[in-house]
Write a protein that holds these residues in place. Structure first.
Motif, PDB file in Angstrom:
ATOM      1  N   PRO A 152       0.804  -1.226   0.000  1.00  0.00           N
ATOM      2  CA  PRO A 152       0.000   0.000   0.000  1.00  0.00           C
ATOM      3  C   PRO A 152       0.836   1.276   0.000  1.00  0.00           C
ATOM      4  N   LEU A 153       2.072   1.213   0.514  1.00  0.00           N
ATOM      5  CA  LEU A 153       2.917   2.405   0.483  1.00  0.00           C
ATOM      6  C   LEU A 153       3.195   2.851  -0.949  1.00  0.00           C
ATOM      7  N   GLY A 154       3.366   1.868  -1.838  1.00  0.00           N
ATOM      8  CA  GLY A 154       3.588   2.219  -3.243  1.00  0.00           C
ATOM      9  C   GLY A 154       2.425   3.001  -3.812  1.00  0.00           C
ATOM     10  N   GLY A 155       1.197   2.573  -3.455  1.00  0.00           N
ATOM     11  CA  GLY A 155       0.010   3.294  -3.933  1.00  0.00           C
ATOM     12  C   GLY A 155      -0.077   4.689  -3.345  1.00  0.00           C
ATOM     13  N   ILE A 156       0.269   4.821  -2.068  1.00  0.00           N
ATOM     14  CA  ILE A 156       0.223   6.140  -1.414  1.00  0.00           C
ATOM     15  C   ILE A 156       1.213   7.095  -2.067  1.00  0.00           C
ATOM     16  N   LYS A 157       2.426   6.592  -2.358  1.00  0.00           N
ATOM     17  CA  LYS A 157       3.416   7.473  -2.969  1.00  0.00           C
ATOM     18  C   LYS A 157       2.986   7.890  -4.375  1.00  0.00           C
ATOM     19  N   ALA A 159      -0.058   8.230  -5.454  1.00  0.00           N
ATOM     20  CA  ALA A 159      -1.114   9.233  -5.318  1.00  0.00           C
ATOM     21  C   ALA A 159      -0.535  10.575  -4.905  1.00  0.00           C
ATOM     22  N   ALA A 160       0.472  10.554  -4.005  1.00  0.00           N
ATOM     23  CA  ALA A 160       1.099  11.803  -3.561  1.00  0.00           C
ATOM     24  C   ALA A 160       1.804  12.505  -4.714  1.00  0.00           C
ATOM     25  N   GLN A 161       2.451  11.735  -5.589  1.00  0.00           N
ATOM     26  CA  GLN A 161       3.122  12.339  -6.742  1.00  0.00           C
ATOM     27  C   GLN A 161       2.123  12.975  -7.703  1.00  0.00           C
ATOM     28  N   LEU A 162       0.967  12.316  -7.909  1.00  0.00           N
ATOM     29  CA  LEU A 162      -0.074  12.903  -8.752  1.00  0.00           C
ATOM     30  C   LEU A 162      -0.609  14.185  -8.141  1.00  0.00           C
ATOM     31  N   LEU A 163      -0.797  14.163  -6.806  1.00  0.00           N
ATOM     32  CA  LEU A 163      -1.280  15.372  -6.130  1.00  0.00           C
ATOM     33  C   LEU A 163      -0.269  16.506  -6.261  1.00  0.00           C
ATOM     34  N   THR A 164       1.017  16.166  -6.185  1.00  0.00           N
ATOM     35  CA  THR A 164       2.054  17.195  -6.321  1.00  0.00           C
ATOM     36  C   THR A 164       1.945  17.892  -7.679  1.00  0.00           C
ATOM     37  N   LEU A 165       1.687  17.101  -8.735  1.00  0.00           N
ATOM     38  CA  LEU A 165       1.531  17.697 -10.070  1.00  0.00           C
ATOM     39  C   LEU A 165       0.264  18.532 -10.166  1.00  0.00           C
ATOM     40  N   GLU A 166      -0.844  17.990  -9.576  1.00  0.00           N
ATOM     41  CA  GLU A 166      -2.119  18.702  -9.649  1.00  0.00           C
ATOM     42  C   GLU A 166      -2.089  20.000  -8.859  1.00  0.00           C
ATOM     43  N   LEU A 167      -1.354  19.986  -7.734  1.00  0.00           N
ATOM     44  CA  LEU A 167      -1.358  21.144  -6.837  1.00  0.00           C
ATOM     45  C   LEU A 167      -0.159  22.053  -7.049  1.00  0.00           C
ATOM     46  N   GLY A 169       2.193  24.906  -7.677  1.00  0.00           N
ATOM     47  CA  GLY A 169       1.961  26.343  -7.652  1.00  0.00           C
ATOM     48  C   GLY A 169       0.954  26.777  -6.610  1.00  0.00           C
ATOM     49  N   THR A 170       0.349  25.843  -5.885  1.00  0.00           N
ATOM     50  CA  THR A 170      -0.621  26.217  -4.843  1.00  0.00           C
ATOM     51  C   THR A 170       0.027  26.024  -3.468  1.00  0.00           C
ATOM     52  N   GLN A 171      -0.665  26.555  -2.443  1.00  0.00           N
ATOM     53  CA  GLN A 171      -0.123  26.459  -1.086  1.00  0.00           C
ATOM     54  C   GLN A 171      -0.195  25.029  -0.537  1.00  0.00           C
ATOM     55  N   HIS A 172      -1.000  24.167  -1.185  1.00  0.00           N
ATOM     56  CA  HIS A 172      -1.149  22.795  -0.712  1.00  0.00           C
ATOM     57  C   HIS A 172      -0.125  21.834  -1.321  1.00  0.00           C
ATOM     58  N   ALA A 173       0.666  22.293  -2.275  1.00  0.00           N
ATOM     59  CA  ALA A 173       1.640  21.415  -2.926  1.00  0.00           C
ATOM     60  C   ALA A 173       2.655  20.877  -1.920  1.00  0.00           C
ATOM     61  N   GLU A 174       2.991  21.699  -0.931  1.00  0.00           N
ATOM     62  CA  GLU A 174       3.977  21.279   0.072  1.00  0.00           C
ATOM     63  C   GLU A 174       3.489  20.058   0.854  1.00  0.00           C
ATOM     64  N   TYR A 175       2.163  19.989   1.119  1.00  0.00           N
ATOM     65  CA  TYR A 175       1.632  18.849   1.873  1.00  0.00           C
ATOM     66  C   TYR A 175       1.822  17.542   1.113  1.00  0.00           C
ATOM     67  N   ALA A 176       1.594  17.594  -0.186  1.00  0.00           N
ATOM     68  CA  ALA A 176       1.773  16.390  -0.995  1.00  0.00           C
ATOM     69  C   ALA A 176       3.238  15.965  -1.022  1.00  0.00           C
ATOM     70  N   VAL A 178       5.381  16.458   1.402  1.00  0.00           N
ATOM     71  CA  VAL A 178       5.661  15.866   2.719  1.00  0.00           C
ATOM     72  C   VAL A 178       5.224  14.405   2.737  1.00  0.00           C
ATOM     73  N   ILE A 179       4.054  14.125   2.153  1.00  0.00           N
ATOM     74  CA  ILE A 179       3.562  12.738   2.105  1.00  0.00           C
ATOM     75  C   ILE A 179       4.548  11.857   1.344  1.00  0.00           C
ATOM     76  N   ALA A 180       5.029  12.321   0.199  1.00  0.00           N
ATOM     77  CA  ALA A 180       5.959  11.539  -0.615  1.00  0.00           C
ATOM     78  C   ALA A 180       7.268  11.293   0.129  1.00  0.00           C
TER      79      ALA A 180
END
Length: 363
Positions: A152-157, A159-167, A169-176, A178-180
């Motif tokens: 499951p860690l592979g899936g979480i990472k 998803a975090a990488q996709l979120l990093t791309l989606e976010l 330039g936004t203030q939430h990119a840093e959270y993604a 951190v997850i990765a």
């Protein structure tokens, strides 16, 4: 102590010193005046003296004037039969210790045979074997759990990488991000848990080379730490995997440094130990490495489980350092023990020294 006349009993064959040296029980042969004639190898280890140092000594000068010892010697002499008891021995030059004591009369030549087993040390050996079995079981369980978590860690990472791309330039990119990063950290920890034992490559090595390498690395990482050295340079080369031993020593040194928050004194001491049993095998010589700190000591609730994986009292610690150190010690046929108190902790590493001709034996 006065000798008692021996009761009549059938003559006994003289004990064979070569045979006695094969025994794991400590044996002393005494003459009629209760002076030590011979001590086997196990007795040398138990009493921490060579047979040359023991020879000719009154037994009370070595074991103390315990009433039960006197009673056993007198009873064996009177009855002509062996006498067994458990008693507290009080050697003049050491700490008291409990022993299972058996005294048998000898008639050719007249004297006594004493068998000794240290009750506390025997119990410690049994407990160490139990801890090793439990350590192995916990290690295998941890590897199984870690393997299941990795998927499951592979899936979480991902998803975090996709979120990093989606976010981006936004203030939430840093959270993604951190997850990765935390997933990577967890993955590295799990890899250490699931790794098979590394193949070690043993070569004749001066023990102080890896010791100095580990010391220099710790000195660079903890500049406020005072590192003292007390080396016995007469220790001969050992069969070591230098890289693995550096890892072991780094884990012990880091544990000491962290116990003192990077400040305090760590002493590295090497000596030769004689007549040592490691992994149920007796070694005439072993190298002893003591790493002592001036920290607050190990809490009572951790002492029994200190070498188990994932056991730690330090915030952010993985609890793997000491478990890995003990594993590397076992790979080399050695073992790690510790003593601790309010004024500090000492970890002791014992490593076997290959037999050398007696003329080359270190002094």
């Amino acid at each position: 102590m006065n000798s008692t006349a021996f009761a009549d009993s059938p003559p006994q064959p003289a004990a064979n010193p070569a045979v006695l040296d094969e025994l794991t029980t400590a044996v002393l042969l005494l003459d009629r005046a209760q002076r030590i004639l011979f001590a086997n190898a196990a007795a040398e280890q138990l009493l921490n003296r060579s047979r040359k140092q023991l020879a000719g000594q009154p037994v009370t000068a070595v074991l103390g004037n315990a009433p039960a010892l006197t009673q056993a010697l007198d009873a064996a002499a009177r009855s002509g039969w062996f006498y067994t008891t458990e008693t507290l021995l009080t050697p003049p030059d050491g700490d008291p210790w409990r022993a299972d004591l058996t005294v048998s009369p000898r008639h050719t030549p007249p004297g006594f045979l004493i068998e000794l087993k240290a009750v506390d040390r025997q119990r410690a050996t049994t407990e160490a074997e139990q801890r090793e079995r439990l350590h192995h079981a916990i290690h295998e369980m941890a590897r199984t759990i870690a393997h299941e978590i990795k998927n499951p860690l592979g899936g979480i990472k991902g998803a975090a990488q996709l979120l990093t791309l989606e976010l981006a330039g936004t203030q939430h990119a840093e959270y993604a991000e951190v997850i990765a990063r935390e997933v990577d950290r967890l993955h590295a920890l799990l890899t250490r848990l699931t790794a098979n034992h590394q193949q070690i490559h043993l070569h004749p090595t001066d023990l102080h080379q890896p010791l100095e390498q580990a010391r220099r690395l710790i000195a660079a990482e903890y500049p406020n730490l005072k590192l003292q050295r007390d080396y016995d340079v007469s220790i001969p080369p050992l069969l070591l995997d230098s890289a693995r031993l550096v890892q072991l020593l780094l884990n012990l040194l880091k544990n000491a440094a962290q116990a003192m928050n990077g400040h305090g004194v760590v002493t590295l001491k090497t000596r030769i130990a004689r007549q040592v049993t490691l992994g149920k095998k007796r070694w005439r010589l072993a190298a002893r490495i003591d790493i002592s700190d001036t920290g607050p000591g190990i809490p009572d609730d951790l002492k029994e489980h200190l070498f188990y994986p994932l056991v730690t009292n330090r915030s952010g610690g993985s609890g793997l350092g000491l478990a890995i150190a003990q594993e590397i010690a076992h790979e080399h046929g050695g073992a790690i023990t510790f003593t601790t108190g309010p004024n500090g902790t000492t970890f002791t590493l014992l490593l076997p020294i290959p037999d050398v001709p007696s003329a080359e034996e270190p002094r």
